[in-house]
Structure formats: structure tokens, C-alpha cells
Design an enzyme around this catalytic site. Structure first.
Site, PDB file in Angstrom:
ATOM      1  N   GLU A 251      -0.771  33.723 -19.428  1.00  0.00           N
ATOM      2  CA  GLU A 251      -1.919  32.729 -19.195  1.00  0.00           C
ATOM      3  C   GLU A 251      -3.219  33.808 -19.366  1.00  0.00           C
ATOM      4  OE1 GLU A 251      -1.988  29.718 -19.315  1.00  0.00           O
ATOM      5  OE2 GLU A 251       0.025  29.170 -19.207  1.00  0.00           O
TER       6      GLU A 251
ATOM      7  N   ARG B 258      -1.706  15.834 -11.957  1.00  0.00           N
ATOM      8  CA  ARG B 258      -1.197  14.490 -12.844  1.00  0.00           C
ATOM      9  C   ARG B 258       0.099  13.968 -12.151  1.00  0.00           C
ATOM     10  NH1 ARG B 258       3.009  13.703 -16.388  1.00  0.00           N
ATOM     11  NH2 ARG B 258       3.230  15.992 -16.399  1.00  0.00           N
TER      12      ARG B 258
ATOM     13  N   CYS C  27       0.756  25.715 -10.692  1.00  0.00           N
ATOM     14  CA  CYS C  27       0.484  26.694 -11.403  1.00  0.00           C
ATOM     15  C   CYS C  27      -0.863  27.437 -11.521  1.00  0.00           C
ATOM     16  CB  CYS C  27       1.087  26.677 -12.815  1.00  0.00           C
ATOM     17  SG  CYS C  27       2.942  26.288 -12.885  1.00  0.00           S
TER      18      CYS C  27
ATOM     19  N   HIS D 237       4.165  31.234 -18.190  1.00  0.00           N
ATOM     20  CA  HIS D 237       4.772  30.063 -18.109  1.00  0.00           C
ATOM     21  C   HIS D 237       6.001  30.189 -19.058  1.00  0.00           C
ATOM     22  CE1 HIS D 237       1.263  27.349 -16.453  1.00  0.00           C
ATOM     23  NE2 HIS D 237       2.591  26.917 -16.004  1.00  0.00           N
TER      24      HIS D 237
END
Length: 214
Positions: free
Chosen positions: A79, A89, A142, A166
Site C-alpha cells: 500500500e 462496508r 486495514c 495486503h
């Protein structure tokens, strides 16, 4: 560099396993003469950073690499940036689902990883592990943890290198998800081992193509 802290999350989102923690557990205790500290943190917004910050205070590592699951991604992604926003979500493991919530009111809109992200991708590919730079860590736990780790470094430990990686699903997680990509645990461990060596040995990142069109 004497010590690197590597973290993984517990299972979430209805999964019985999290490849992050399972793979982190398999890492060696030492790489290139540097101690590798391996720990699990909860997939919970409001206590993930409490656990991480306690580890950082106790261990005082030279670098922290947080690892998380990104189901649907085919490769290991390093990242680039974390944003100062929670927008879940799905609920976390304690049922919390913050929406449009600022993580740190006194923090900037975003932090960039202080790890050598493109060199990490380069070296994973050299080890024949599929890898890429990612420009979004999402808005779930995350991203929350990545932002929190970088905020800790910016405010308390300016020499600390921090960032997030990830990893894909394990094959066993895709038995009922036939269109989803996966990666074996051995391959994930191989990739994580390669990128940790890069963090230990590379002071300045390389200038290589790693962007995305969209």
C-alpha cells in the site's frame, strides 16, 4: 536496524481463517540478523490501535509492517497511502460499522507509507511472487491500522518506518468462491520474507513504474 514488527489480523467477515495471521506466524524469527516480532491484532476499529500502540511501545521496533487480507486481489500488494477516514462496508468483529468517521481529528488527510514500496514489489517479483503497488488500502480496519501506524510514527517515533501490505485469499477460502483468485500460504510467506528483507536492507526507494491508470 535491529527489530521489525510484523502484524496480522484475526479472521473477519464470516471467514474461519485469515491468511495474514496464518502467514505471519510462518515467518522466520530472524532475517539478515534482524529480529522479526510476529503478532496478531484484532479486526476491530476501536481497539486495533490500542493493541498496535502497546506493541510499538513495548517492542520499539525500527519498522512495522502490518499485513491484511484483500480478498479478490490476485497478488501481494504494497500500500502506498492511508486516508484519515473510516467508512465500513461491513461491521468489524465487535459489530461496529463507522461511516464517514475521521480517525484522528488532529491528523492530516492522508499519510504515505514510509517503507520502500517499489523496491519491495521489485524484490518480490525477482523472487517470482506476483506483486504490485496498491493506491488504496480501503476504508476498513486495514486502512485504519495503516493510518494509525503512520500517525504514531509521525507523532511519537519519527525514525520508525511504517506501512501496510495486503495479501490474497488462501485457496481453501475460495472453495465456495470459484471466481476469486488465491495464493498458497507458502507463496505468501515467500513474498513477505522477500519484502521484509527489502525493508531491512533498502534505505531509499527505487524510481520505477508502479502507478495505475484507474
Amino acid at each position: 536496524m535491529k527489530k521489525v514488527l510484523v502484524t496480522g489480523f484475526d479472521p473477519f467477515g464470516g471467514e474461519s481463517i485469515n491468511p495474514a495471521t496464518e502467514s505471519v506466524k510462518q515467518l522466520p524469527d530472524e532475517l539478515l540478523g534482524v529480529q522479526i516480532i510476529k503478532r496478531e491484532i484484532p479486526t476491530v476499529f476501536d481497539c486495533s490501535l490500542d493493541v498496535l500502540y502497546t506493541l510499538l511501545d513495548e517492542e520499539q521496533p525500527d519498522a512495522v509492517i502490518c499485513v491484511g487480507q484483500a480478498g479478490g486481489r490476485p497478488n501481494i500488494t504494497v500500500e502506498r497511502v492511508a486516508i484519515n477516514q473510516d467508512d465500513a462496508r461491513i461491521p468489524d468483529n465487535e459489530g461496529a460499522q463507522p461511516i464517514d468517521r475521521t480517525i484522528f481529528e488532529d491528523g492530516p488527510a492522508a499519510y504515505f507509507s514510509t517503507l520502500p514500496i517499489k523496491a519491495m514489489v521489485r524484490d518480490m517479483k525477482a523472487a517470482f511472487v506476483p506483486a504490485a503497488v496498491s493506491n488504496t488500502a480501503g476504508t476498513f480496519v486495514c486502512n485504519h491500522v495503516m493510518y494509525g501506524a503512520l500517525h504514531y510514527a509521525a507523532t511519537k517515533a519519527p525514525k520508525l518506518k511504517a506501512g501496510f501490505v495486503h495479501i490474497p485469499y488462501l485457496p481453501m477460502q475460495t472453495v465456495d468462491k470459484p471466481t476469486m483468485p488465491s495464493m498458497s500460504q507458502d507463496e505468501i510467506v515467500k513474498g513477505l520474507t522477500a519484502l521484509i528483507k527489502t525493508v531491512i536492507s533498502v534505505e531509499e526507494d527505487v524510481k520505477e513504474t508502479g502507478g495505475a491508470v484507474c
